[in-house]
Write an enzyme that holds these catalytic residues in place. Structure first.
Site, PDB file in Angstrom:
ATOM      1  N   TYR A  91       0.832  -1.209   0.000  1.00 46.72           N
ATOM      2  CA  TYR A  91       0.000   0.000   0.000  1.00 46.72           C
ATOM      3  C   TYR A  91       0.870   1.265   0.000  1.00 46.72           C
ATOM      4  O   TYR A  91       0.372   2.335   0.300  1.00 46.72           O
ATOM      5  CB  TYR A  91      -0.943   0.008   1.200  1.00 46.72           C
ATOM      6  CG  TYR A  91      -2.092  -0.975   1.097  1.00 46.72           C
ATOM      7  CD1 TYR A  91      -2.989  -0.913   0.023  1.00 46.72           C
ATOM      8  CD2 TYR A  91      -2.302  -1.935   2.079  1.00 46.72           C
ATOM      9  CE1 TYR A  91      -4.045  -1.802  -0.079  1.00 46.72           C
ATOM     10  CE2 TYR A  91      -3.368  -2.823   1.989  1.00 46.72           C
ATOM     11  CZ  TYR A  91      -4.240  -2.750   0.914  1.00 46.72           C
ATOM     12  OH  TYR A  91      -5.298  -3.625   0.824  1.00 46.72           O
ATOM     13  N   ASP A 150      -1.868  -8.678   9.574  1.00 46.49           N
ATOM     14  CA  ASP A 150      -0.937  -9.742   9.207  1.00 46.49           C
ATOM     15  C   ASP A 150       0.525  -9.372   9.417  1.00 46.49           C
ATOM     16  O   ASP A 150       1.240 -10.128  10.037  1.00 46.49           O
ATOM     17  CB  ASP A 150      -1.215 -10.210   7.782  1.00 46.49           C
ATOM     18  CG  ASP A 150      -2.381 -11.195   7.758  1.00 46.49           C
ATOM     19  OD1 ASP A 150      -2.343 -12.134   8.566  1.00 46.49           O
ATOM     20  OD2 ASP A 150      -3.319 -11.007   6.975  1.00 46.49           O
ATOM     21  N   HIS A 415       4.343  -6.941  -3.903  1.00 47.89           N
ATOM     22  CA  HIS A 415       2.987  -7.106  -4.404  1.00 47.89           C
ATOM     23  C   HIS A 415       2.210  -5.829  -4.145  1.00 47.89           C
ATOM     24  O   HIS A 415       2.585  -4.994  -3.335  1.00 47.89           O
ATOM     25  CB  HIS A 415       2.290  -8.283  -3.703  1.00 47.89           C
ATOM     26  CG  HIS A 415       2.473  -8.284  -2.225  1.00 47.89           C
ATOM     27  ND1 HIS A 415       3.373  -9.104  -1.584  1.00 47.89           N
ATOM     28  CD2 HIS A 415       1.921  -7.526  -1.250  1.00 47.89           C
ATOM     29  CE1 HIS A 415       3.346  -8.865  -0.286  1.00 47.89           C
ATOM     30  NE2 HIS A 415       2.477  -7.909  -0.055  1.00 47.89           N
ATOM     31  N   TYR A 498     -11.111  -0.017  -0.695  1.00 48.83           N
ATOM     32  CA  TYR A 498     -11.087   0.570   0.656  1.00 48.83           C
ATOM     33  C   TYR A 498      -9.755   1.251   0.932  1.00 48.83           C
ATOM     34  O   TYR A 498      -9.633   2.010   1.885  1.00 48.83           O
ATOM     35  CB  TYR A 498     -11.380  -0.515   1.703  1.00 48.83           C
ATOM     36  CG  TYR A 498     -10.169  -1.197   2.306  1.00 48.83           C
ATOM     37  CD1 TYR A 498      -9.471  -2.155   1.595  1.00 48.83           C
ATOM     38  CD2 TYR A 498      -9.725  -0.874   3.587  1.00 48.83           C
ATOM     39  CE1 TYR A 498      -8.354  -2.770   2.143  1.00 48.83           C
ATOM     40  CE2 TYR A 498      -8.616  -1.488   4.135  1.00 48.83           C
ATOM     41  CZ  TYR A 498      -7.926  -2.425   3.415  1.00 48.83           C
ATOM     42  OH  TYR A 498      -6.822  -3.035   3.945  1.00 48.83           O
ATOM     43  N   ARG A 499      -8.759   1.020   0.097  1.00 45.11           N
ATOM     44  CA  ARG A 499      -7.397   1.480   0.401  1.00 45.11           C
ATOM     45  C   ARG A 499      -6.560   1.166  -0.821  1.00 45.11           C
ATOM     46  O   ARG A 499      -6.856   0.210  -1.544  1.00 45.11           O
ATOM     47  CB  ARG A 499      -6.910   0.669   1.599  1.00 45.11           C
ATOM     48  CG  ARG A 499      -5.549   0.952   2.142  1.00 45.11           C
ATOM     49  CD  ARG A 499      -5.310  -0.013   3.288  1.00 45.11           C
ATOM     50  NE  ARG A 499      -4.051   0.189   3.962  1.00 45.11           N
ATOM     51  CZ  ARG A 499      -3.541  -0.638   4.870  1.00 45.11           C
ATOM     52  NH1 ARG A 499      -4.214  -1.730   5.213  1.00 45.11           N
ATOM     53  NH2 ARG A 499      -2.388  -0.396   5.448  1.00 45.11           N
TER      54      ARG A 499
END
Lengths: 553, 529, 130, 114
Positions: A91, A150, A415, A498-499
């Site tokens: 992100y 996580d 990723h 959402y993000r």
């Protein structure tokens, strides 16, 4: 040295000098080598000229130092980009949205200011990681659990401001929702406390969220309106016991009543842990067993190695097929399963599970598997065995997903997460699979045969999947383009992300366009008023300061 | 006709005409008789000239009409005071804070747009009351509960944006909302959360959407007019059980509250409970009166002994459990185990109710709000001679020590102010919010100018006493909003100054609810010190 | 400033003796892990830092992607656990920490300071043959 | 000023005796019953937790339930609804319209002796 956009070299040199005076020379990073440490390790633009990179980094060690840095940035109109632990990989990491910004690295502000066992809360600074907080609680022997995402090296403040999620009871695993009270340095360098914290002698800053007057905490999540320097979190008291049980249903269409019943049970708090959907037939593993499968040297995709099944799955292409239903029935393999978790008193857990079974029994052919029963705290041996985040224990095991392993001999270099919110119904899961499978075909993407959503939120699903980031620029380019197309495909179906990582923030904010982008215009009005120089996190979540918007148009 | 401050009579007449064009002539109220209906029935300024009475009222019937009204108000710089059902009595009712504002009455917007009993939510307009939604759900035989505020005629939206609380597991009303539609001060309509995504499928399922989560800005504020709002509902559970825990000694309050906090934070107790003491209900008892009349008052031991003789605990809490019948029994058993560490603790199990409840059982509920059935029984609180009340409502920590300290501090303050007090002084601190206690004092309102003046002074004094001890009000009557906001002063009122900056940017003409929660538009702001 | 000074002193002191690892080092950490546990009092600093900064991915037991990755890469030719290795060079360790590799990200100096990294490198090369 | 006006209204409404009026039609009474159930019953109905009924009972009013009364006048009903009394607040026309109020009054006076 790279210079922030619109800033003269001499002004920047002056600002750097003042930053050094504010935080100490060694905590201002300007050499190419040091600044490179702020690159997004998982950037899909890695190595391209448009990769998002910083010009420098400043690492204050307290709120006064943050205030000073912000004031200097205002003086010279220098864009600054706060990161907490900077570890939200997939992100954006610690790289800014606007290249040339100075990263404001809050990692050194890592004080745990209070952990209250009786009222179950913590007050922390942004540099505190989940590992830190966990260790602190263990060391003091407090009977409290932290809801961890996580990756355990993330920051409770950073993760909650990014609105991340975890695994425990619903009110804890929604990390923004579980916060209570903020201290924020505003764009003008002033420090403000929200909620009850605005009351100078406050006794309930971490016990009552909204204080008096407008409740503005949400403005500082996924935003660029302030630098959060302290935040309170509600923690979960260590429960008496844990119990899990798995519900297995035989047919494709059973997913619909499975989800409906799950919603009833979760919304009445009969089951209070994160529900874990899987498909024994299609080999889609439970989230809680995903990482463990790497340890077993297996692939995470767990289904019978049977040519007939493989052929049937390929033929169905993610859709319903009577043959697959027949195969599942014939072999006695469940089509779908859902593991339920229960935290609470031993007898209440058992009674809740019994009631859940009764409710699911309305689905013909349903089967139940008894899971784990633990009296808490876990023994050392049990701790090794369990999926740690479900017991409030931080871990990095989820990184197995991309790391080199027996089944993944050529690992990726990172990723990016594609994470749309879809309705919490079986029908929506089917539709999302149809839509994304079709899109993948059109985009030439390799896709799983079927994807099941995550249940971090109590009332909606996230249909999350990872796009690999690799060393090859062309492949990354293609993936970025595909990602952008999927954003649009999702939006066309009423599903919004959402993000997301900085690369896609503009594109996603553009899909939230109701009434000619009224929400974005609202954000821009607020942004211009409280940050007139546009120094804070320019471009974050699609919100650009006025001068950049004007230059663009 | 009254005129809003700074508005000429010609302009106001024009505006009224345009309001009439926008919403229909019959829905613009200007006669004294009609406008008087917007007075606060419980105004602490009754019979005084300071009573803030509106100049007119406008009642639109849809979001487009709201937009039209807001645009007209901007043209003539007319202050609008928005109300939904206008029934938050004790906190201001339907009257504005600023006298001669025009009340924007949203009661006619009372559409129930959706109730979903698979994903358990509702989408409603501001004029919808708890009674309305309850009836709709009953009529359509849907298996969901609402969480009513104590007065059932309140608006779901109005109560939530005032951050009111109820009694069931969804009792934190603002927290239970999901998705808003707002008309901004410039007349534009905006949707928040997933509602910003055209064609969104999850407006009532995921709160935050993408980017800054702005919904809280529209609670206790004057930054926009909420015209639609979604609410998460609790699916009808199988059963409800209460169990009462009583403890014998004053000092047992500490472990009693610690146990309660554990059960609440562990989601074992999912509803509101309050700490009660029989001493509050035995005020008329002669023996207690004699004890209290002793010089210096009774000692703790004497009170404990007195209660012991009566076979009563010093403190008690009634724990509500919601869920399957066998589970609520197991939860109660676990709770008993947790509290059995307190010496002399006694336990009393209530009746188990199964849902849907047999109408014959309904009269058993003194306050049916705890099982999602709206009521007005709370108005029994005033007694038969009351002419209303205003609520003093500080938040105190959820600890026994804090409760005892608050009792002492407020009792001393009352004494100092010459006000009468009971033996324990206030009724139970309640867990309407998950992590703290809300303490409610109803200040009586009378139609007596001198008494009201004195009460207002006392109220302000209490606000300050509370603030000095770190206890802030969660909400207040319009008459005291400024005083309360003054106490939230960290770093030279940084929070209020932030609100003012945002207010000026979003509402440059200062037309929306001036003065709400101490936030004034620039033109009306006192020069800052 | 006082804190930074103390840190520098510790770092310098460590640098001077890094080749001969002291059995007992007074760990007076004040920056990165003030808020967390040290494995136990009196452990060598490099071990402490390795435990805090690396072992959650490279340690023993289940759920350790770093260890799994090295197992998959070397298939036992060298130990999968970093702290059992005797072939790592300090330069290589620093290279990985500061540049990342595969999905292992970059670590900034506010996370692992240069002094900490020196200590980790010293610890991981402690058993190397000269 | 305004308060004097309210006082006057109250006084007037109490002085005026129920005028002779044509018996309202049944539809009006039925409508009034519905509006009563929505707006008045929650406080003035039967059963536990009805503060309006409790308050009237405490004052010695018999019967305490409004629907059972035969002595209420239309102007008195309207005065109470539009001005409130004690802790009963007044009701706006967006809540109870004039037409609704007429219907309530018709319903509550349905059994009055002529």
């Amino acid at each position: 040295m790279r210079v922030p956009p619109g800033v003269s070299a001499s002004d920047f040199a002056e600002a750097i000098k003042q930053f050094q005076e504010a935080v100490g020379k060694e905590w201002v990073f300007t050499s190419a080598e040091d600044v490179a440490l702020y690159r997004d390790a998982y950037s899909p633009l890695m190595g391209e000229p448009n990769e998002l990179v910083a010009s420098a980094a400043v690492a204050p060690d307290g709120v006064e130092q943050v205030q000073k840095v912000v004031k200097i940035a205002n003086r010279y109109k220098i864009p600054i980009y706060p990161v907490s632990t900077g570890k939200n990989l997939g992100y954006g990491g610690s790289a800014p949205v606007l290249s040339g910004s100075v990263v404001l690295d809050l990692k050194r502000m890592n004080r745990i200011l209070e952990v209250n066992e009786r009222n179950a809360y913590a007050l922390v600074e942004p540099g505190v990681s989940y590992f830190d907080l966990y260790r602190y609680i263990q060391e003091k022997g407090l009977k409290l659990w932290v809801d961890v995402p996580d990756p355990g090296w993330g920051s409770p403040i950073g993760n909650s401001l990014d609105r991340g999620g975890g695994y425990l009871m619903p009110q804890y695993r929604n990390h923004f929702d579980s916060h209570c009270g903020m201290e924020v340095v505003l764009a003008n360098g002033e420090v403000m406390r929200t909620g009850m914290g605005a009351l100078p002698a406050a006794q309930t800053w971490q016990e009552y969220k909204s204080g008096f007057g407008p409740w503005i905490d949400g403005m500082f999540s996924q935003s660029n309106f302030g630098v959060v320097t302290k935040m309170g979190f509600w923690l979960m008291p260590e429960p008496d016991a844990y119990l899990s049980g798995t519900v297995i249903v035989p047919r494709h269409d059973d997913l619909i009543p499975l989800v409906n019943t799950l919603n009833y049970l979760e919304n009445t708090r009969v089951t209070n842990g994160m529900p874990d959907l899987a498909s024994p037939l299609l080999g889609i593993p439970m989230l809680s067993e995903f990482a463990a499968r790497f340890d077993q040297g297996a692939t995470p995709f767990d289904r019978p190695q049977d040519a007939e099944l493989t052929a049937l799955i390929a033929k169905a292409g993610g859709n319903m097929s009577p043959e697959l239903d027949d195969y599942a029935q014939k072999k006695g393999i469940g089509y779908w399963s859902c593991k339920l978790s229960f935290y609470g008193a031993t007898k209440a857990n058992a009674a809740n599970w019994a009631y859940a079974k009764e409710k699911f029994s309305a689905i013909p052919g349903v089967k139940f598997e008894e899971g784990d029963v633990y009296k808490l705290p876990l023994t050392a041996e049990q701790r090794e065995k369990v999926h740690k985040p479900q017991f409030g224990i931080p871990s990095l095991a989820m990184f197995s997903i991309g790391a080199r392993s027996a089944m993944n001999p050529e690992p990726s270099t990172g990723h990016m997460w594609f994470s749309p919110i879809i309705p919490r119904t079986g029908e929506a899961i089917f539709e999302a699979n149809r839509v994304f499978a079709q899109a993948a075909k059109e985009l030439g993407l390799p896709f799983l045969n079927f994807n099941l959503p995550s249940t971090y939120w109590e009332r909606a699903f996230i249909f999350i999947f990872a796009f690999p980031v690799v060393k090859d620029i062309e492949t990354n380019k293609k993936n970025v383009a595909s990602f952008r197309k999927l954003i649009q495909v999702a939006a066309d179906h009423g599903w919004g992300e959402y993000r997301t990582a900085p690369v896609f923030q503009d594109a996603i904010m553009n899909t939230y366009s109701f009434n000619n982008h009224a929400l974005l215009h609202f954000h821009e009005t607020v942004k211009d008023a409280i940050d007139p120089n546009g120094i804070l996190s320019a471009g974050r979540y699609g919100i650009w300061p006025k001068h950049v918007r004007e230059a663009k148009s | 006709m009254r005129l809003p401050p700074g508005v000429s009579s010609a302009d106001f007449a024009d505006a009224i005409k345009q309001f009439q064009d926008a919403v229909g002539k019959e829905w613009v109220f200007t006669s004294d008789e009609d406008v008087d209906l917007y007075r606060d029935s419980y105004s602490p300024f009754w019979h005084e000239d300071e009573e803030p009475i509106p100049s007119a009222a406008v009642a639109p019937d849809g979001v487009e009409q709201v937009q039209a009204v807001v645009k007209i108000a901007n043209k003539y710089k007319i202050p609008l005071w928005t109300i939904s059902t206008g029934k938050n009595l004790g906190y201001g009712g339907s009257a504005p804070l600023l006298g001669s504002s025009v009340v924007l009455d949203l009661k006619r917007m009372d559409r129930i747009l959706e109730v979903n009993d698979k994903n358990h939510y509702a989408l409603v307009e501001p004029g919808v009351s708890y009674f309305d939604l309850y009836r709709y759900i009953q009529d359509n035989n849907l298996k969901v509960w609402i969480d009513p505020a104590d007065p059932g005629w309140g608006s779901l939206i109005g109560n939530a944006v005032d951050r009111g609380g109820g009694r069931t597991p969804m009792r934190d009303h603002f927290d239970a909302h999901c998705g808003m539609e707002v008309v901004l001060p410039n007349g534009e309509v905006m949707r928040t959360g997933m509602g910003a995504l055209p064609g969104s499928k999850t407006w009532q399922q995921y709160r935050y959407g993408f980017g800054p989560y702005v919904n809280g800005m529209f609670s206790q504020s004057n930054l926009g007019i909420v015209t639609k709002m979604g609410f998460w509902l609790f699916p009808e559970p199988e059963a409800y059980l209460t169990g009462t825990v009583s403890v014998p000694k004053r000092d047992d309050l500490g472990p009693l509250v610690a146990g309660l906090a554990y059960l609440m934070n562990s989601s074992i107790v999912l509803g509101t409970t309050s700490v009660a003491s029989p001493l509050n209900f035995l005020r008329g008892d002669a023996e207690l009166a004699a004890l209290r009349a002793k010089p210096g008052g009774p000692s703790t031991q004497e009170l404990e002994h007195y209660l012991q003789e009566k076979n009563m605990g010093y403190w008690s809490i009634e724990l509500p459990f919601y869920g399957p019948a066998k589970v609520v029994a197991a939860q109660w058993e676990y709770a008993k185990e947790k509290f059995s560490g307190i010496e002399g603790a006694t336990f009393k199990e209530g009746t188990l109710h199964r849902f849907p409840v047999d109408p014959k059982e309904l009269p058993q509920f003194q306050n049916s709000v705890a099982v999602g059935i709206p009521s007005l029984s709370v108005f029994g609180v005033g007694g038969t001679r009351s002419e209303g009340h205003v609520w003093f409502s500080p938040i105190v920590p959820m600890t026994g020590e804090a409760v005892l300290e608050a009792q002492q501090v407020f009792a001393d303050a009352y004494k100092e102010m010459g006000m009468s007090i009971g033996p324990l002084f206030f009724l139970g601190p309640a867990s309407n919010y998950p992590r703290c206690f809300l303490v409610l004092f109803g200040f009586p309102i009378e139609h007596d100018v001198e008494k009201n003046k004195k009460n207002r002074e006392n109220f302000k004094r209490l606000i300050k006493v509370a603030a000095e001890h770190g206890w802030g009000e969660y909400r207040t009557h319009t008459a005291f909003m400024e005083t309360v906001m003054d106490t939230y002063s960290f770093n030279n009122h940084a929070l209020r100054r932030f609100h003012e900056t945002v207010k000026d940017a979003l509402d440059p003409n200062g037309i929306l609810s001036p003065g709400k929660c101490g936030i004034w538009p620039k033109s009306m702001r006192k020069a800052s010190a | 400033m006082k804190k930074l000074g103390a840190c520098l002193v510790v770092a310098l002191a460590f640098f001077l003796v890094a080749t001969a690892l002291p059995a007992q080092e007074a760990v007076s950490r004040s920056s990165a892990w003030t808020t967390s546990t040290t494995p136990s009092q009196g452990e060598p600093r490099g071990y402490v830092q390795y435990t805090n900064d690396c072992s959650m991915c490279h340690g023993e037991g289940v759920g350790k992607p770093g260890t799994l990755a090295l197992q998959a890469k070397y298939k036992g030719a060298v130990p999968a656990l970093l702290d059992k290795r005797t072939d790592l060079t300090q330069a290589l360790i620093k290279q990985y920490v500061r540049n990342g590799i595969s999905i292992m990200p970059i670590f900034r100096k506010t996370e692992i300071s240069d002094a900490d990294l020196d200590a980790i490198a010293a610890y991981l090369t402690r058993n190397n043959k000269p | 000023m305004k308060n004097a006006r309210v006082g006057l209204l109250l006084a007037l409404s109490l002085m005026i005796t129920a005028p002779a009026f044509a018996a309202p039609d049944q539809d009006q009474i039925e409508k009034g019953h519905k509006v009563y159930d929505k707006w008045c019953f929650p406080c003035h109905g039967t059963g536990l937790g009805k503060p309006g009924t409790d308050s009237l009972a405490a004052r010695g009013q018999k019967p305490a339930v409004l629907e059972e009364r035969t002595d209420l006048t239309v102007p008195a009903i309207k005065t109470f609804v539009r001005h409130g009394v004690l802790f009963m607040p007044m009701f706006r026309k967006t809540e109870v319209s004039d037409a609704d109020l007429d219907a309530i009054a018709a319903y509550l006076t349905r059994n009055n002796k002529p």
